[in-house]
Design a protein around this motif. Structure first.
Motif, short mmCIF file in Angstrom:
data_model
loop_
_atom_site.label_atom_id
_atom_site.label_comp_id
_atom_site.label_asym_id
_atom_site.label_seq_id
_atom_site.Cartn_x
_atom_site.Cartn_y
_atom_site.Cartn_z
N GLY A 26 4.45 -2.57 80.97
CA GLY A 26 5.65 -2.40 80.18
C GLY A 26 5.35 -1.73 78.85
N ALA A 27 6.30 -0.95 78.36
CA ALA A 27 6.15 -0.34 77.04
C ALA A 27 5.93 -1.45 76.03
CB ALA A 27 7.40 0.46 76.71
N GLY A 28 5.02 -1.23 75.10
CA GLY A 28 4.71 -2.23 74.09
C GLY A 28 3.64 -3.22 74.48
N THR A 29 3.06 -3.04 75.67
CA THR A 29 2.02 -3.96 76.13
C THR A 29 0.74 -3.75 75.33
OG1 THR A 29 2.89 -4.03 78.39
CG2 THR A 29 0.58 -4.64 78.11
N PRO A 30 0.20 -4.84 74.75
CA PRO A 30 -1.07 -4.69 74.04
C PRO A 30 -2.24 -4.62 75.02
CG PRO A 30 -0.19 -6.91 73.75
CD PRO A 30 0.79 -6.15 74.57
N LEU A 31 -3.30 -3.98 74.59
CA LEU A 31 -4.51 -3.85 75.40
C LEU A 31 -5.00 -5.21 75.89
CD1 LEU A 31 -6.95 -2.29 76.52
CD2 LEU A 31 -7.95 -2.44 74.23
N GLY A 32 -5.00 -6.20 75.02
CA GLY A 32 -5.47 -7.53 75.39
C GLY A 32 -4.70 -8.13 76.56
N GLU A 33 -3.41 -7.88 76.63
CA GLU A 33 -2.59 -8.41 77.72
C GLU A 33 -2.95 -7.73 79.04
OE1 GLU A 33 2.07 -8.91 79.01
OE2 GLU A 33 1.57 -8.76 76.90
N LEU A 34 -3.12 -6.41 79.01
CA LEU A 34 -3.55 -5.70 80.22
C LEU A 34 -4.87 -6.27 80.73
CD1 LEU A 34 -3.56 -3.40 82.35
CD2 LEU A 34 -4.68 -1.99 80.60
N LEU A 35 -5.84 -6.43 79.83
CA LEU A 35 -7.15 -6.92 80.24
C LEU A 35 -7.09 -8.35 80.76
CD1 LEU A 35 -9.22 -5.44 77.29
CD2 LEU A 35 -9.06 -4.55 79.62
N ALA A 59 -12.43 -2.89 69.18
CA ALA A 59 -13.09 -4.18 68.95
C ALA A 59 -12.29 -5.31 69.58
CB ALA A 59 -13.25 -4.41 67.46
N ARG A 60 -12.99 -6.32 70.04
CA ARG A 60 -12.35 -7.47 70.69
C ARG A 60 -11.24 -8.05 69.80
NH1 ARG A 60 -16.76 -9.73 72.45
NH2 ARG A 60 -17.22 -10.81 70.52
N ALA A 61 -11.49 -8.14 68.50
CA ALA A 61 -10.52 -8.72 67.57
C ALA A 61 -9.25 -7.87 67.44
CB ALA A 61 -11.16 -8.88 66.18
N LYS A 62 -9.30 -6.62 67.86
CA LYS A 62 -8.14 -5.72 67.73
C LYS A 62 -7.39 -5.51 69.04
CE LYS A 62 -9.91 -3.32 63.74
NZ LYS A 62 -10.21 -2.04 63.13
N ARG A 63 -7.86 -6.09 70.13
CA ARG A 63 -7.24 -5.85 71.44
C ARG A 63 -5.78 -6.29 71.50
NH1 ARG A 63 -12.20 -7.91 75.30
NH2 ARG A 63 -13.69 -6.34 74.60
N GLU A 64 -5.44 -7.39 70.85
CA GLU A 64 -4.05 -7.89 70.91
C GLU A 64 -3.11 -7.06 70.05
OE1 GLU A 64 -2.78 -9.98 73.05
OE2 GLU A 64 -4.79 -10.23 73.88
N ARG A 65 -3.64 -6.31 69.11
CA ARG A 65 -2.81 -5.49 68.23
C ARG A 65 -2.76 -4.03 68.68
NH1 ARG A 65 -5.99 -8.34 64.47
NH2 ARG A 65 -7.08 -6.41 63.96
N HIS A 66 -3.63 -3.65 69.60
CA HIS A 66 -3.67 -2.26 70.06
C HIS A 66 -2.63 -2.07 71.18
CE1 HIS A 66 -5.68 1.67 70.58
NE2 HIS A 66 -5.11 1.56 71.77
#
Length: 83
Positions: A26-35, A59-66
């Motif tokens: 979905g549009a707006g999906t953060p990288l962390g959610e995909l992973l 970086a791992r700490a930025k996955r939810e914001r990317h």
């Protein structure tokens, strides 16, 4: 719990790739959610692998914001230490 298919069905779907394989999220999906939801990475502990989007390390700490964009190429790989 949403699957990748239901995320794409509910939200405006966009196409990305994960390790070269096409994937719709979905549009707006953060990288962390995909992973966290993709079968290839969902069973791995987040600290067990590194990832890049379009060749740029995230970086791992930025996955939810990317937030992923249409056409993004996500690469996940296990870091290997030693020589």
């Amino acid at each position: 719990m949403k699957t990748l298919e239901t995320i794409a069905a509910v939200d405006s779907p966009i196409a990305v790739t994960l390790n070269g394989a096409p994937c719709h999220v979905g549009a707006g999906t953060p990288l962390g959610e995909l992973l966290a939801r993709h079968p290839e990475t969902a069973t791995l502990a987040p600290q067990a692998y590194a990832c890049a989007v379009n060749g740029v390390f995230v970086a791992r700490a930025k996955r939810e914001r990317h937030v992923l964009q249409a056409g993004d190429a996500v690469t996940g790989f296990q870091a290997i230490v030693g020589g």
